[in-house]
Design a protein around this motif. Structure first.
Motif, mmCIF file in Angstrom:
data_model
loop_
_atom_site.group_PDB
_atom_site.id
_atom_site.type_symbol
_atom_site.label_atom_id
_atom_site.label_comp_id
_atom_site.label_asym_id
_atom_site.label_seq_id
_atom_site.Cartn_x
_atom_site.Cartn_y
_atom_site.Cartn_z
ATOM 1 N N UNK A 183 0.669 -1.315 0.097
ATOM 2 C CA UNK A 183 0.125 0.024 0.031
ATOM 3 C C UNK A 183 0.737 1.194 -0.015
ATOM 4 N N UNK A 184 2.122 1.108 0.755
ATOM 5 C CA UNK A 184 2.898 2.081 0.628
ATOM 6 C C UNK A 184 4.426 1.957 0.440
ATOM 7 N N UNK A 185 5.283 2.749 0.296
ATOM 8 C CA UNK A 185 6.853 2.734 0.175
ATOM 9 C C UNK A 185 7.452 3.596 0.916
ATOM 10 N N UNK A 186 8.479 3.265 1.690
ATOM 11 C CA UNK A 186 9.224 4.167 2.523
ATOM 12 C C UNK A 186 10.779 3.762 2.273
ATOM 13 N N UNK A 187 11.472 4.756 2.284
ATOM 14 C CA UNK A 187 13.075 4.351 1.850
ATOM 15 C C UNK A 187 13.827 5.247 2.675
ATOM 16 N N UNK A 188 14.763 4.914 3.332
ATOM 17 C CA UNK A 188 15.898 5.833 4.025
ATOM 18 C C UNK A 188 17.392 5.329 3.547
ATOM 19 N N UNK A 189 18.194 6.640 3.637
ATOM 20 C CA UNK A 189 19.574 6.367 3.288
ATOM 21 C C UNK A 189 20.468 6.264 4.617
ATOM 22 N N UNK A 190 21.648 6.152 4.228
ATOM 23 C CA UNK A 190 22.565 5.905 5.482
ATOM 24 C C UNK A 190 22.692 7.081 6.274
ATOM 25 N N UNK A 191 22.961 8.212 5.990
ATOM 26 C CA UNK A 191 23.116 9.562 6.651
ATOM 27 C C UNK A 191 21.725 9.813 7.406
ATOM 28 N N UNK A 192 20.782 9.539 6.762
ATOM 29 C CA UNK A 192 19.303 9.862 7.181
ATOM 30 C C UNK A 192 19.236 9.023 8.651
ATOM 31 N N UNK A 193 19.344 7.626 8.393
ATOM 32 C CA UNK A 193 19.316 6.874 9.366
ATOM 33 C C UNK A 193 20.084 7.155 10.610
ATOM 34 N N UNK A 194 21.439 7.567 10.380
ATOM 35 C CA UNK A 194 22.316 7.895 11.465
ATOM 36 C C UNK A 194 22.030 9.229 11.988
ATOM 37 N N UNK A 195 21.369 10.196 11.387
ATOM 38 C CA UNK A 195 20.933 11.357 12.066
ATOM 39 C C UNK A 195 19.590 11.163 12.569
ATOM 40 N N UNK A 196 18.706 10.398 12.304
ATOM 41 C CA UNK A 196 17.449 10.129 13.108
ATOM 42 C C UNK A 196 18.018 9.655 14.584
#
Length: 347
Positions: A183-196
């Motif tokens: 129903x949906x799609x979500x994608x995160x990159x390396x730096x985004x995960x670390x910053x979160x």
């Protein structure tokens, strides 16, 4: 990014901690009049959208729940039906921050982590199913934004779908493997995960064995550790320093991190700290690519509000049953009929 069709000319971005997304709108509202307007605009424009529904058309599994028609989103009751979301963590982002963390260029995009998140009807429980990236599958023909389509590929690695056709092909391949509509799609990159992780003040993770992985630069004794963003990312990526070095050991660590993030968010009262709330919302949205059904702050806030009853204790994490591939001892294939039974239980 190759194969992406993006909303309003935006270039693509990505992740995957669902409840944090619902806090973004509240964050904008508490920052004051002028600041709130700028914050909302900034957070909203961080998000990158891919028109997956438009690209794939009608030749797909039946949706888990049909959205209510008629009332505007702002006035309609919050959705409560079952929901399936393909969540990818990718090493494909170019740029200094991602390269420093080991990410590749956009032209070399790979889905480093793949999880199908099934939210139960009522949205108070969920099952997260990890798909090993080295699983050999039949990759279907996928449409390309540049025209034409990729050929069908037999015995292809699951994570190759993203590499050849971006989010559209990743979704189509996941639907082909599972028989479940994403129903949906979500994608995160390396730096985004670390910053979160850093925006949340780090996470606490307990490991059952020592980890010594020179490739991910991670060395931990068995026990509980408080990890910052860089070390949490290293834990999510490590596999050579645990077990037999396969992707299955790494999946176990990734599932621990999912639970740790949910627990950290539940324990952090972001609504009383507007500055911290904004940092979390900025970290999430700045690294996020979604389908066009979630590519605005209002849509993400609505999703987050519908998941407010979902706690870490009600999230079950499992791995798609697999066995060693007969053709390659370094690859796996779905174990049947167990894998088919798992996917059937989530429809």
């Amino acid at each position: 990014m190759t194969g992406h069709e993006e909303r309003g000319g935006r270039a693509g971005r990505r992740p995957g901690v669902l409840k944090a997304l619902g806090l973004a709108l509240a964050g904008a509202l508490v920052l004051g009049a002028a600041a709130a307007g700028w914050a909302y605009w900034h957070l909203d424009h961080n998000i990158r959208g891919v028109d997956i529904d438009g690209a794939l058309g009608a030749d797909r599994p039946v949706p888990a729940a049909t959205p209510a028609a008629g009332a505007a989103a702002s006035t309609a009751p919050l959705p409560s039906g079952a929901l399936n979301i393909l969540v990818l963590g990718s090493d494909s982002r170019s740029g200094a921050a991602n390269k420093a963390l080991g990410g590749g260029d956009s032209s070399g995009a790979r889905s480093d982590t793949a999880m199908v998140v099934h939210v139960d009807a009522g949205r108070t429980g969920a099952t997260v199913v990890s798909i090993p990236r080295d699983t050999l599958v039949t990759r279907p023909s996928c449409p390309l934004s540049s025209g034409g389509a990729t050929p069908v590929a037999y015995g292809a690695m699951f994570n190759s779908a993203y590499a050849v056709g971006g989010p559209v092909c990743a979704v189509k391949t996941a639907e082909s493997v599972t028989g479940i509509r994403m129903d949906h799609y979500l994608e995160i990159d390396f730096s985004g995960f670390a910053e979160l992780v850093d925006a949340l003040g780090g996470v606490d993770v307990t490991t059952s064995q020592d980890i010594d992985d020179d490739r991910s630069h991670l060395h931990l004794r068995a026990g509980t550790h408080h990890l910052d963003g860089t070390r949490a990312l290293a834990l999510a990526r490590t596999r050579h320093g645990i077990g037999d070095g396969s992707d299955l050991g790494r999946i176990g660590l990734q599932q621990k991190l999912v639970k740790a993030l949910l627990e950290r968010m539940a324990a952090t009262d972001l609504l009383t700290d507007p500055a911290a709330l904004y940092r979390v919302a900025d970290a999430v949205t700045a690294s996020l690519t979604t389908d066009t059904g979630l590519d605005s702050l209002a849509e993400l806030a609505r999703l987050g509000q519908s998941l407010r009853g979902l706690t870490a204790g009600r999230v079950r994490t499992v791995t798609m049953p697999v066995v060693t591939a007969p053709s390659d001892p370094n690859r796996v294939v779905a174990r049947e009929p167990q894998a088919a039974a798992l996917w059937a239980s989530l429809r």
